[in-house]
Design an enzyme around this catalytic site. Structure first.
Site, PDB file in Angstrom:
ATOM      1  N   ARG A  71       9.634  80.925  52.509  1.00  0.00           N
ATOM      2  CA  ARG A  71       9.935  79.590  51.999  1.00  0.00           C
ATOM      3  C   ARG A  71       8.947  78.591  52.582  1.00  0.00           C
ATOM      4  O   ARG A  71       8.375  78.820  53.658  1.00  0.00           O
ATOM      5  CB  ARG A  71      11.348  79.144  52.413  1.00  0.00           C
ATOM      6  CG  ARG A  71      12.461  79.656  51.557  1.00  0.00           C
ATOM      7  CD  ARG A  71      12.409  79.077  50.132  1.00  0.00           C
ATOM      8  NE  ARG A  71      13.471  79.610  49.283  1.00  0.00           N
ATOM      9  CZ  ARG A  71      13.352  80.685  48.501  1.00  0.00           C
ATOM     10  NH1 ARG A  71      12.219  81.358  48.461  1.00  0.00           N
ATOM     11  NH2 ARG A  71      14.372  81.095  47.743  1.00  0.00           N
TER      12      ARG A  71
ATOM     13  N   ASP B 285       2.681  81.749  49.118  1.00  0.00           N
ATOM     14  CA  ASP B 285       3.336  81.754  47.803  1.00  0.00           C
ATOM     15  C   ASP B 285       4.381  80.644  47.685  1.00  0.00           C
ATOM     16  O   ASP B 285       4.867  80.381  46.592  1.00  0.00           O
ATOM     17  CB  ASP B 285       3.999  83.128  47.596  1.00  0.00           C
ATOM     18  CG  ASP B 285       4.637  83.286  46.229  1.00  0.00           C
ATOM     19  OD1 ASP B 285       3.946  83.009  45.228  1.00  0.00           O
ATOM     20  OD2 ASP B 285       5.826  83.675  46.160  1.00  0.00           O
TER      21      ASP B 285
ATOM     22  N   THR C 255       5.669  84.538  52.072  1.00  0.00           N
ATOM     23  CA  THR C 255       6.369  84.584  50.790  1.00  0.00           C
ATOM     24  C   THR C 255       7.817  84.158  50.984  1.00  0.00           C
ATOM     25  O   THR C 255       8.632  84.336  50.087  1.00  0.00           O
ATOM     26  CB  THR C 255       6.382  86.014  50.207  1.00  0.00           C
ATOM     27  OG1 THR C 255       7.013  86.867  51.183  1.00  0.00           O
ATOM     28  CG2 THR C 255       4.991  86.524  49.899  1.00  0.00           C
TER      29      THR C 255
ATOM     30  N   GLU D 286       7.356  71.915  45.828  1.00  0.00           N
ATOM     31  CA  GLU D 286       6.934  72.753  44.693  1.00  0.00           C
ATOM     32  C   GLU D 286       7.235  72.014  43.394  1.00  0.00           C
ATOM     33  O   GLU D 286       8.369  71.543  43.239  1.00  0.00           O
ATOM     34  CB  GLU D 286       7.656  74.101  44.728  1.00  0.00           C
ATOM     35  CG  GLU D 286       7.248  74.922  45.944  1.00  0.00           C
ATOM     36  CD  GLU D 286       7.947  76.291  46.031  1.00  0.00           C
ATOM     37  OE1 GLU D 286       8.744  76.611  45.134  1.00  0.00           O
ATOM     38  OE2 GLU D 286       7.682  77.005  47.001  1.00  0.00           O
TER      39      GLU D 286
ATOM     40  N   HIS E 238       4.804  80.430  43.804  1.00  0.00           N
ATOM     41  CA  HIS E 238       6.156  80.980  44.057  1.00  0.00           C
ATOM     42  C   HIS E 238       6.514  82.088  43.056  1.00  0.00           C
ATOM     43  O   HIS E 238       7.525  82.025  42.367  1.00  0.00           O
ATOM     44  CB  HIS E 238       7.212  79.859  44.017  1.00  0.00           C
ATOM     45  CG  HIS E 238       8.484  80.227  44.705  1.00  0.00           C
ATOM     46  ND1 HIS E 238       9.232  79.340  45.455  1.00  0.00           N
ATOM     47  CD2 HIS E 238       9.159  81.405  44.787  1.00  0.00           C
ATOM     48  CE1 HIS E 238      10.300  79.951  45.941  1.00  0.00           C
ATOM     49  NE2 HIS E 238      10.276  81.214  45.535  1.00  0.00           N
ATOM     50  N   ILE E 239       5.630  83.087  42.991  1.00  0.00           N
ATOM     51  CA  ILE E 239       5.861  84.175  42.024  1.00  0.00           C
ATOM     52  C   ILE E 239       5.945  85.553  42.688  1.00  0.00           C
ATOM     53  O   ILE E 239       6.036  86.554  41.990  1.00  0.00           O
ATOM     54  CB  ILE E 239       4.761  84.225  40.938  1.00  0.00           C
ATOM     55  CG1 ILE E 239       3.359  84.102  41.531  1.00  0.00           C
ATOM     56  CG2 ILE E 239       4.987  83.224  39.852  1.00  0.00           C
ATOM     57  CD1 ILE E 239       2.862  85.229  42.322  1.00  0.00           C
TER      58      ILE E 239
HETATM   59  N1  NAD Z   1       8.658  83.962  47.113  1.00  0.00           N
HETATM   60  C1  NAD Z   1       9.585  84.609  46.455  1.00  0.00           C
HETATM   61  O1  NAD Z   1       9.478  84.808  45.237  1.00  0.00           O
HETATM   62  C2  NAD Z   1      10.784  85.146  47.202  1.00  0.00           C
HETATM   63  C3  NAD Z   1      11.556  86.162  46.619  1.00  0.00           C
HETATM   64  C4  NAD Z   1      12.620  86.682  47.332  1.00  0.00           C
HETATM   65  C5  NAD Z   1      12.936  86.184  48.590  1.00  0.00           C
HETATM   66  N2  NAD Z   1      12.188  85.167  49.126  1.00  0.00           N
HETATM   67  C6  NAD Z   1      12.518  84.641  50.470  1.00  0.00           C
HETATM   68  O2  NAD Z   1      12.496  85.732  51.373  1.00  0.00           O
HETATM   69  C7  NAD Z   1      13.592  85.592  52.294  1.00  0.00           C
HETATM   70  C8  NAD Z   1      13.998  86.964  52.804  1.00  0.00           C
HETATM   71  O3  NAD Z   1      14.599  87.716  51.745  1.00  0.00           O
HETATM   72  P1  NAD Z   1      15.407  89.064  52.046  1.00  0.00           P
HETATM   73  O4  NAD Z   1      15.941  89.519  50.740  1.00  0.00           O
HETATM   74  O5  NAD Z   1      14.599  89.988  52.853  1.00  0.00           O
HETATM   75  O6  NAD Z   1      16.600  88.471  52.918  1.00  0.00           O
HETATM   76  P2  NAD Z   1      17.499  89.261  53.978  1.00  0.00           P
HETATM   77  O7  NAD Z   1      18.676  88.381  54.197  1.00  0.00           O
HETATM   78  O8  NAD Z   1      17.724  90.661  53.542  1.00  0.00           O
HETATM   79  O9  NAD Z   1      16.600  89.294  55.297  1.00  0.00           O
HETATM   80  C9  NAD Z   1      16.290  88.155  56.052  1.00  0.00           C
HETATM   81  C10 NAD Z   1      16.218  88.569  57.513  1.00  0.00           C
HETATM   82  O10 NAD Z   1      15.760  87.465  58.283  1.00  0.00           O
HETATM   83  C11 NAD Z   1      16.443  87.536  59.533  1.00  0.00           C
HETATM   84  N3  NAD Z   1      16.381  86.240  60.202  1.00  0.00           N
HETATM   85  C12 NAD Z   1      17.179  85.161  60.033  1.00  0.00           C
HETATM   86  N4  NAD Z   1      16.786  84.162  60.845  1.00  0.00           N
HETATM   87  C13 NAD Z   1      15.706  84.622  61.552  1.00  0.00           C
HETATM   88  C14 NAD Z   1      14.861  84.053  62.536  1.00  0.00           C
HETATM   89  N5  NAD Z   1      15.049  82.816  63.002  1.00  0.00           N
HETATM   90  N6  NAD Z   1      13.854  84.822  63.024  1.00  0.00           N
HETATM   91  C15 NAD Z   1      13.677  86.091  62.589  1.00  0.00           C
HETATM   92  N7  NAD Z   1      14.469  86.682  61.671  1.00  0.00           N
HETATM   93  C16 NAD Z   1      15.463  85.951  61.150  1.00  0.00           C
HETATM   94  C17 NAD Z   1      17.830  87.971  59.167  1.00  0.00           C
HETATM   95  O11 NAD Z   1      18.521  88.532  60.289  1.00  0.00           O
HETATM   96  C18 NAD Z   1      17.561  89.000  58.087  1.00  0.00           C
HETATM   97  O12 NAD Z   1      17.478  90.307  58.603  1.00  0.00           O
HETATM   98  C19 NAD Z   1      14.671  84.907  51.457  1.00  0.00           C
HETATM   99  O13 NAD Z   1      15.561  84.159  52.276  1.00  0.00           O
HETATM  100  C20 NAD Z   1      13.876  83.985  50.553  1.00  0.00           C
HETATM  101  O14 NAD Z   1      13.751  82.714  51.159  1.00  0.00           O
HETATM  102  C21 NAD Z   1      11.124  84.649  48.458  1.00  0.00           C
END
Ligand code: NAD
Length: 311
Positions: free
Chosen positions: A238, A262, A236, A267, A286-287
């Protein structure tokens, strides 16, 4: 008294949050603006604030067009559609809705985990048409006792961990920015794991990392091959992080027991025959982070933060 700013909103936002902004500022709310590049560029030129979701690419031409913009509000997390350093160079503050959709994504992950491990929810047509595929569906797996591997232990990763723990799963996590002695592992009671160990031990792997250079291509064919036979993969985070063709191949060979995807490299996903009729594959547009409640929380969080920044 604050002067009225011009706020341009290029994608969908909760209408009551839009109204909150419009009560104090001049708002152009057009959820279709993202799809009309010439008009988007024209409207951006006079925007003091730009509010986007994940489809508006705030870089290159659009970034250049932002002549007087002070703030870019992002209705979600993940800043891969925004040239953050380019914004900083122009003095534009970028505000994400950190944490506001974590619960929705986490529930999607838990539901997918249970559906895919059990594998019993695809029989509606067969049962309704008088077939009785009981033997074929009697080998589903329970969720309790299985190992969940979380890659990226930030806001969403930790929310997933709490829920999975409540279901009796063993939870291990890897995060490139954290070490085993980080306080968050003590506080949550979740065990830190190296990436390779996590991949080889988890029955379910779920990705919660941003799309950055170190995560691009992270789940390639080799990493999928290193997963346990029958394991489930959930993405979920990217597109560009998981090799979707390698997932399809591994599902067809039976190496992967299921996958929920997702997010996609492109997209909307262009029609792809290799993904159609692929066993135990759940695809969604992507939901995972977009529910009624999350949209409300994300929208009001951004409206509040934008108003604060304009004060
Ligand atoms: N599909 C969707 O609808 C949807 C919704 C929200 C977020 N997202 C995606 O989810 C991701 C995470 O969201 P979040 O709110 O938890 O972000 P966040 O910033 O709270 O957490 C991301 C974590 O990933 C870690 N990280 C960075 N690079 C890394 C790597 N190479 N290996 C392992 N860990 C690594 C970071 O240290 C951080 O702790 C977002 O960046 C976004 O792309 C998707």
């Amino acid at each position: 008294m604050t002067t009225r700013a011009r706020i341009v909103i290029t994608e969908f936002m909760d209408e009551r949050a839009v109204a909150q902004l419009a009560a104090m500022h001049d708002v152009l709310y057009d959820p279709l603006l993202v799809d009309d590049a010439p008009r988007l560029i024209k409207e951006a030129a006079s925007a003091d604030v730009l509010i986007v979701r994940n489809r508006t690419q705030v870089r290159n031409d659009l970034l250049s067009a932002l002549g007087q913009c002070r703030v870019v509000g992002r209705l979600g997390v993940g800043l891969d559609n925004i040239d953050v350093s380019g914004c900083e160079a122009k003095g534009i503050q970028v505000i994400p809705a950190t944490g506001a959709n974590a619960l929705s994504v986490a529930e999607y992950v838990i539901a997918s985990t249970m559906l895919l491990l059990r594998g019993a929810y695809t029989a509606t047509q067969a049962v309704a048409s008088g077939q009785w595929p009981r033997a074929a569906l009697s080998n589903g797996r329970e969720t309790a006792g299985k190992t969940l591997g979380i890659i990226g232990f930030g806001s969403i990763g930790q929310t997933v961990a709490r829920m999975a723990h409540g279901l009796g799963m063993k939870v291990i996590a890897f995060d490139a920015m954290l070490t085993a002695d980080a306080a968050v592992f003590r506080q949550t009671g979740i065990a830190f794991s190296s990436l390779d160990t996590l991949i080889s031990q988890a029955d379910v792997v779920t990705l919660h990392v941003p799309l950055v250079e170190t995560t691009r291509g992270l789940f390639n064919a080799a990493r999928i091959a290193a997963m346990k036979k029958g394991a489930v993969l959930i993405n979920t985070s990217r597109g560009h992080i998981v090799d979707l063709q390698a997932v399809a191949t591994a599902l067809r060979s039976g190496h992967l027991g299921g996958a929920a995807i997702d997010v996609f490299d492109t997209e909307p996903l262009p029609a792809d025959v290799s993904l159609q009729n692929c066993p135990n594959l759940l695809l969604s547009p992507h939901i995972s982070g977009v529910t009624f409640e999350a949209n409300e929380r994300v929208s009001f969080m951004i409206a509040d933060k934008v108003l604060e920044s304009l004060n």
